[in-house]
Design an enzyme around this catalytic site. Structure first.
Site, short mmCIF file in Angstrom:
data_model
loop_
_atom_site.label_atom_id
_atom_site.label_comp_id
_atom_site.label_asym_id
_atom_site.label_seq_id
_atom_site.Cartn_x
_atom_site.Cartn_y
_atom_site.Cartn_z
CD GLU A 90 -2.78 1.46 0.25
OE1 GLU A 90 -2.90 0.66 -0.67
OE2 GLU A 90 -3.35 2.56 0.26
CE LYS B 285 -2.70 5.53 -1.73
NZ LYS B 285 -3.66 4.48 -1.49
#
Ligand code: G6P
Length: 615
Positions: A488, A492
């Site tokens: 993640e 991002k």
């Protein structure tokens, strides 16, 4: 993707269309356009953003009491003025169309319409809709009926709004597979892809269902269903009072929605877990009235999701296996839908989605159901979404509207919900003692405060961000529960700063990616003080020994020392099962601050859109 607004009122609707589009820009921002009726149709289109469209409207003093507008995420045809909506057609009467979704049979339709003499001036699938309606209007002189006849020929998912030059003062809106709602105001009636676009004029909303076709005038509306190309019957749909507030959709004191949404996480998680805070124990009813019956039958879990929501599913699989003792598969929705998986009769299929309208997730869930999976649960942030309606059980994350394209608060609220699901299942399967349940409830109650603490590392993260801004690549490492968090973090960073970032399970480093490590490759490690810490430390040594620069997010009690080439930011003491949720925060901040350094468009990164309603 793409956002639609339509307005028909007793006053000029251009400001309403523009404000509505601004609210929908998260859905796509390749180009924008509008058309209004005022002694003929007047169309404005730009490859710029909605603000640019506003300038054009100002310069040209565009006014009108009926109009439709669109903000685009390109699928068919490059972002250009020619391909921007609204699209025109018409021989007898000029019509304009805006569209969200994809017309899958557009090539055949295009050939057929060309054979009828229609000239195509764009590369879009949307233009087919415009010509098809114009074609039908030649035989059926009523726009509502012509739209009914036209949509019977269209395959794919769409929401459209249509207006006609000859009879201004009327908009036809139709929904099939892409979201569309009506807003009922005092001086007019409206249509839009989501409620935030219409909050400026009304809180009274009607959520259209698949197959609904609505006719809007300034005085009223009607909804019909169509059958075999003809109006079938009048439909009554409930009017809902939207509880969205303008605070929820405005930036307030923040510079970007992403920043606002990062800082909203303690509150968003607290709202999501509110029922738990007031309860003595956790009840399956949190997931729906039938949850007790359904959850007691299941023997495995299948999670289907895309993007950030997929990462939430990956974290959950560790929790579900470790705490609830349930086998769990997590599948990328776009892959699952084209495999021949084996359906288990007692598998719970869980669809995770912020928007509840991601085409791949909806299709994968549909496919799972068609294979014989009977039990399904949606974890979703939008109460009226298609996903929520597609499952037997549901749990709403109460993150509030998430507008930044890069998902932040939706992710942490999904994780909180999935932990709740884990605890519920563990309890039902006698894997959780009363004492352990109380500990878990206490930990969940403490989560908002722990998130607040995690936000305090921002100044340190900001200092790191300056170093990342000069880099072209970055590696993210994690192990176990924190491997998906590394994924993640990498997602991002690439989404909003355009730095190429990859995540690896730290143990895999030596099997390939270590070859990439040098002084120009920053390596971010998520290193909480869990059972895998000593293993991870060895992996970090491998990086250090090869001159790699390490940026380590550790817990206060992790015993990793700062040294030349090893930078450390410490969160609080190890938070056990909640640790992945807390370790997400600094990774979001890192991406945000690197993007600021690089001057990219944080909330609307290039080529992306928030809600991906196409395959
Ligand atoms: C898009 C967004 C991502 C999101 C993904 C899945 O790619 O940019 O932030 O994670 O869609 O969206 P969903 O609404 O299904 O969670």
């Amino acid at each position: 993707m793409c956002g639609i607004v339509g307005a028909v009122a007793k006053n000029n609707v251009v400001p309403v269309l523009l404000e509505g589009l601004l609210r929908l820009e998260y859905r796509g921002y390749d180009s924008a356009g509008l058309v209004v009726a005022n002694d003929g149709l007047h169309r404005l289109r730009t490859t710029g953003r909605v603000a640019e469209l506003g300038k054009l409207a100002n310069e040209q003093e565009t006014l009108g009491e009926t109009g439709i507008a669109h903000t685009r995420w390109a699928t068919h045809g490059v972002p250009s003025e020619r391909n921007a909506h609204p699209h025109y057609s018409g021989r007898i009467s000029k019509i304009a169309v805006v569209h969200n979704g994809i017309i899958e049979n557009y090539e055949i339709m295009r050939e057929q319409l060309q054979a009828e003499g229609f000239e195509f001036v764009s590369d879009t699938d949307t233009e087919v809709i415009a010509h098809l309606i114009a074609f039908n209007l030649q035989q059926i002189p009523d726009l509502l009926e012509a739209v009914c006849a036209s949509i019977s020929k269209l395959q794919g998912a769409y929401a459209i709004a249509v207006m006609e030059e000859a009879r201004p003062g009327r908009i036809i809106a139709a929904r099939n597979g892409a979201p569309l709602l009506l807003g009922l105001g005092d001086t007019g009636n409206y249509a839009a892809s989501d409620a935030s676009a219409l909050l400026q004029v009304t809180k009274n909303m009607i959520y259209l269902e698949e197959g609904d076709v609505a006719e809007l005038t300034s005085d009223g509306y009607r909804i019909v269903s169509c059958l075999n190309g003809k109006i079938d019957k009048e439909i009554t749909r409930a009017v809902h009072k939207s509880n969205l507030t303008s605070e929820a959709i405005n930036l307030g004191p923040y510079a970007h929605f992403m920043q606002k949404e990062i800082f909203e996480q303690p509150g968003a998680v607290a709202n999501t877990l509110e029922m738990v805070f007031n309860a003595q124990s956790i009840s399956p009813r949190l997931f729906g009235n039938d949850a007790e019956k359904i959850l007691s039958q299941i023997d495995s879990i299948l999670i289907l999701a895309c993007g950030t929501s997929y990462h939430a599913g990956l974290v959950a699989s560790y929790w579900l296996e470790t705490v609830a003792g349930l086998p769990c598969n997590v599948e990328i929705a776009s892959e699952y839908r084209y495999r021949d998986p084996i359906a288990g009769p007692n598998t719970l299929v869980v669809g995770i989605s912020q928007s509840g309208e991601t085409a791949d997730t909806l299709a994968a869930l549909n496919y799972a159901q068609s294979l014989g999976h009977q039990h399904s649960l949606s974890i979703c942030n939008v109460a009226e979404s298609a996903l929520i309606r597609q499952t037997n059980l549901r749990f709403l994350t109460r993150a509030g509207p998430e507008i930044g394209v890069a998902s932040t608060k939706a992710f942490t609220t999904q994780l909180a919900s999935l932990l709740l699901l884990t605890v519920t299942l563990a309890k039902m399967r006698n894997k959780l003692s009363g004492e352990r349940e109380n500990e878990m409830i206490a930990a969940l109650r403490h989560l908002p405060a722990a998130l607040q603490l995690a936000l305090q590392v921002e100044p340190q993260v900001k200092a790191w961000a300056e170093k990342f801004a000069e880099k072209n690549h970055a590696l993210f490492l994690g192990r176990g529960l924190h491997y998906p968090i590394a994924m993640e973090g990498a997602l991002k960073l690439k989404e909003i700063s355009y730095i190429h970032a990859e995540a690896y399970a730290a143990g895999e480093l030596k099997h390939g990616p270590l070859a990439l490590v040098d002084k120009d490759m920053p390596v971010v490690a998520i290193a909480p003080n869990d059972v895998l810490l000593s293993k991870l430390k060895s992996n970090l040594q491998e990086v250090h020994a090869r001159g790699g620069e390490l940026y380590v997010f550790a817990d206060a009690d992790s015993h990793i020392q700062q040294s030349e080439g090893v930078h450390i930011i410490r969160l609080a003491e190890h938070a056990g099962l909640l640790s992945p949720i807390l370790h997400t925060i600094p990774l979001q901040m890192l991406a945000y601050h690197v993007a600021l350094q690089k001057g990219t468009d944080v909330d609307k990164p290039r080529n992306l859109a928030k809600s991906v309603t196409v395959e």
